[in-house]
Design a protein around this motif. Structure first.
Motif, PDB file in Angstrom:
ATOM      1  N   SER A 128       0.834  -1.206   0.000  1.00  0.00           N
ATOM      2  CA  SER A 128       0.000   0.000   0.000  1.00  0.00           C
ATOM      3  C   SER A 128       0.872   1.261   0.000  1.00  0.00           C
ATOM      4  N   LYS A 129       1.998   1.252   0.653  1.00  0.00           N
ATOM      5  CA  LYS A 129       2.892   2.421   0.654  1.00  0.00           C
ATOM      6  C   LYS A 129       3.537   2.582  -0.707  1.00  0.00           C
ATOM      7  N   ARG A 130       3.881   1.475  -1.375  1.00  0.00           N
ATOM      8  CA  ARG A 130       4.474   1.550  -2.706  1.00  0.00           C
ATOM      9  C   ARG A 130       3.499   2.156  -3.703  1.00  0.00           C
ATOM     10  N   LYS A 131       2.253   1.736  -3.610  1.00  0.00           N
ATOM     11  CA  LYS A 131       1.249   2.252  -4.547  1.00  0.00           C
ATOM     12  C   LYS A 131       1.066   3.742  -4.338  1.00  0.00           C
ATOM     13  N   LYS A 132       1.073   4.189  -3.117  1.00  0.00           N
ATOM     14  CA  LYS A 132       0.913   5.606  -2.838  1.00  0.00           C
ATOM     15  C   LYS A 132       2.113   6.384  -3.361  1.00  0.00           C
ATOM     16  N   LYS A 133       3.323   5.861  -3.189  1.00  0.00           N
ATOM     17  CA  LYS A 133       4.527   6.541  -3.665  1.00  0.00           C
ATOM     18  C   LYS A 133       4.563   6.573  -5.183  1.00  0.00           C
ATOM     19  N   LYS A 134       4.165   5.486  -5.818  1.00  0.00           N
ATOM     20  CA  LYS A 134       4.186   5.443  -7.283  1.00  0.00           C
ATOM     21  C   LYS A 134       3.212   6.457  -7.860  1.00  0.00           C
ATOM     22  N   LYS A 136       2.183   9.309  -6.505  1.00  0.00           N
ATOM     23  CA  LYS A 136       2.686  10.642  -6.249  1.00  0.00           C
ATOM     24  C   LYS A 136       3.904  10.928  -7.120  1.00  0.00           C
ATOM     25  N   GLY A 137       4.708   9.947  -7.278  1.00  0.00           N
ATOM     26  CA  GLY A 137       5.923  10.117  -8.046  1.00  0.00           C
ATOM     27  C   GLY A 137       5.624  10.376  -9.524  1.00  0.00           C
ATOM     28  N   LYS A 138       4.620   9.777 -10.089  1.00  0.00           N
ATOM     29  CA  LYS A 138       4.293   9.957 -11.507  1.00  0.00           C
ATOM     30  C   LYS A 138       3.718  11.369 -11.713  1.00  0.00           C
ATOM     31  N   LYS A 140       4.463  14.073 -10.109  1.00  0.00           N
ATOM     32  CA  LYS A 140       5.540  15.057 -10.029  1.00  0.00           C
ATOM     33  C   LYS A 140       6.337  15.045 -11.329  1.00  0.00           C
TER      34      LYS A 140
END
Length: 144
Positions: A128-134, A136-138, A140
């Motif tokens: 779940s943390k990876r999905k949230k980071k991915k 947000k990262g896209k 930006k």
């Protein structure tokens, strides 16, 4: 008893009151067929004494033999009871060992289940943390 040796026979009396005639030290051997010596009145009193003592010893023997048979029966009963107690102890010990083995198996199984569950929770949190980071990262990267 010392006058019994005058006739060529020695008397041996042990602590258990048994009387036996033993050849004297004069070298006479009772196994040879020699004419019997003339027995006097002292021999008759000796025979009466030894017969009375024999009766006493025989009575003690019969009594002790009866006691021995009673004790033997009691021993057999106790031995059987002891064998039964040993068997019960062995069965109880086997049950305890089996219960301990089962407890160890259950403990090991519970530990594995807990480890699997904790691993699952940790992996699901990381997913779940990876999905949230991915996500947000896209976003930006797209703004640049």
């Amino acid at each position: 008893m010392s006058d019994a040796g005058e006739q060529g026979m020695g008397v041996v009396v042990s602590s258990s009151h048994t009387v036996s005639a033993a050849p004297s030290s004069s070298g006479e051997d009772s196994s040879h067929s020699s004419p019997a010596p003339a027995w006097g009145p002292s021999h008759q009193s000796f025979m009466n004494f030894s017969h009375a003592e024999y009766e006493e010893v025989h009575a003690a023997y019969v009594e002790e033999k009866a006691q021995l048979s009673l004790l033997t029966e009691k021993h057999a009963v106790l031995l059987q009871e002891y064998s039964q107690i040993e068997e019960e102890r062995r069965v109880r010990q086997e049950k305890e060992e089996q219960a301990l083995k089962e407890l160890n198996t259950m403990t090991l199984a519970a530990t594995r289940i807990q480890a699997f569950w904790r691993g699952y929770l940790v992996r699901s949190l990381f997913k779940s943390k990876r999905k949230k980071k991915k996500g947000k990262g896209k976003g930006k990267k797209a703004k640049k």
